[in-house]
Design an enzyme around this catalytic site. Structure first.
Site, short mmCIF file in Angstrom:
data_model
loop_
_atom_site.label_atom_id
_atom_site.label_comp_id
_atom_site.label_asym_id
_atom_site.label_seq_id
_atom_site.Cartn_x
_atom_site.Cartn_y
_atom_site.Cartn_z
N HIS A 1 -8.30 9.28 3.96
CA HIS A 1 -6.86 9.28 3.70
C HIS A 1 -6.11 10.16 4.70
CE1 HIS A 1 -4.79 7.00 0.66
NE2 HIS A 1 -3.86 7.91 0.58
N ARG B 1 -6.44 2.19 3.52
CA ARG B 1 -7.14 2.95 2.50
C ARG B 1 -8.64 2.71 2.66
NH1 ARG B 1 -2.93 0.24 -0.38
NH2 ARG B 1 -1.36 1.66 -1.23
N LYS C 1 -4.02 -2.46 -3.31
CA LYS C 1 -3.95 -2.19 -4.74
C LYS C 1 -3.34 -3.38 -5.48
CE LYS C 1 -3.65 2.86 -4.62
NZ LYS C 1 -2.84 4.04 -4.99
N HIS D 1 3.11 0.26 0.52
CA HIS D 1 3.73 0.97 -0.60
C HIS D 1 4.73 0.06 -1.30
CE1 HIS D 1 2.93 5.18 1.35
NE2 HIS D 1 1.89 4.73 0.67
N ARG E 1 -5.11 7.87 7.37
CA ARG E 1 -3.95 7.08 6.93
C ARG E 1 -2.67 7.90 7.02
NH1 ARG E 1 -2.44 2.71 3.42
NH2 ARG E 1 -1.14 3.30 1.64
N TYR F 1 6.66 11.15 4.22
CA TYR F 1 6.37 11.33 5.64
C TYR F 1 7.61 11.77 6.42
CZ TYR F 1 2.03 9.10 4.42
OH TYR F 1 0.83 8.81 3.83
#
Length: 294
Positions: free
Chosen positions: A235, A145, A169, A261, A238, A270
């Site tokens: 992004h 990110r 995150k 994630h 990514r 994806y």
């Protein structure tokens, strides 16, 4: 009511260690919630009912608020009321049964392998190009990110083993691989900058850490110079990394670990890109699928 909101935001900042941008997003949603409660004449959160929230969501939807924004708004409300319940401020979370419009999940845009090669293969013949090569190679190699890449320090890189420690995150740390070409580009950048371990890897003017907007600007300019006319942003790099890795390996769990994630459902988007690629190859190559010329 305002004091409850401030305590919740402080909890996000201090206990959960959420980023300032994330906390600001929560704060904006809670301003809307407060305004709704005040319009109903309420002075205590415990007096708010689920039916009142459901009516509010329906009205906002009629007024044109997007489904994604409504989903985010109610996610914030559920988190806030869950916190109040833990604190003993309310007995029941009124947002639990509130429904929002079905969210249409958009497939992320990606660069194909040829487009990515066109973007990355430029001569690193001056200081700016050396910096940009390292930045782009690292974004694509490790699926970072933009908020993650700007916070990296040289001490986070284990070049000997091709590994990088990333803080993502919620201040969660993960270890990701770094490819050979990215390592070569990073080595050139470190030698150019005479960098110490505690220096940030990406630096802008006067040696200060590069900002997220700086990454976006440099990436956009480099894409234009390389003749890549799609809208290129961090992004997208990514998404492209994840899509290309899944297309080659088929290992969804590995891609989840790489991207950081928490929920594999986030990564599964994806697989739709992978199936799209399969469909294109099938239509182009299968003897029974080729379309007749008109």
């Amino acid at each position: 009511m305002r004091a409850d909101v401030e305590r919740f935001l402080d909890w996000l900042r201090i206990e959960r260690r959420y980023s300032p941008n994330t906390v600001q997003g929560y704060a904006r949603s809670l301003v809307r919630l407060e305004a709704h409660a005040q319009a109903l004449g309420l002075s205590r959160w415990e007096d708010l009912r689920g039916a009142q929230l459901q009516t509010w969501v329906a009205r906002l939807h009629r007024e044109g608020l997007a489904a994604a924004s409504l989903a985010q708004l109610m996610s914030t409300c559920r988190s806030f009321f869950r916190h109040l319940a833990r604190e003993g401020r309310i007995a029941v979370n009124p947002a639990l049964g509130v429904r929002t419009p079905k969210l249409r999940r958009k497939l992320p845009q990606v660069l194909d392998v040829d487009e990515m090669s066109a973007l990355l293969e430029f001569p690193a013949d001056d200081a700016e190009a050396v910096h940009d090569r390292a930045m782009l190679e690292l974004l694509y190699s490790s699926g970072l990110r933009v908020s993650e890449i700007v916070s990296l320090r040289w001490s986070d890189l284990d070049a000997a083993n091709g590994l990088l420690r990333v803080t993502g995150k919620g201040a969660k740390t993960r270890i990701v691989p770094v490819g050979r070409l990215a390592l070569e580009a990073l080595d050139a950048l470190r030698r150019q900058d005479h960098a110490d371990d505690e220096d940030t890897i990406l630096r802008g003017r006067h040696g200060r850490a590069l900002s997220t907007s700086g990454v976006r600007t440099r990436l956009k300019r480099r894409a234009r110079d390389q003749g890549v006319w799609k809208r290129v942003y961090p992004h997208l790099m990514r998404h492209s990394c994840a899509s290309h890795l899944l297309e080659s390996s088929g290992d969804l769990r590995a891609v989840q670990e790489l991207l950081g994630h928490a929920d594999i459902g986030t990564t599964q988007i994806y697989t739709h890109l992978d199936f799209q690629h399969l469909a294109r190859v099938y239509d182009a190559a299968h003897p029974r699928a080729k379309r007749k010329p008109r």
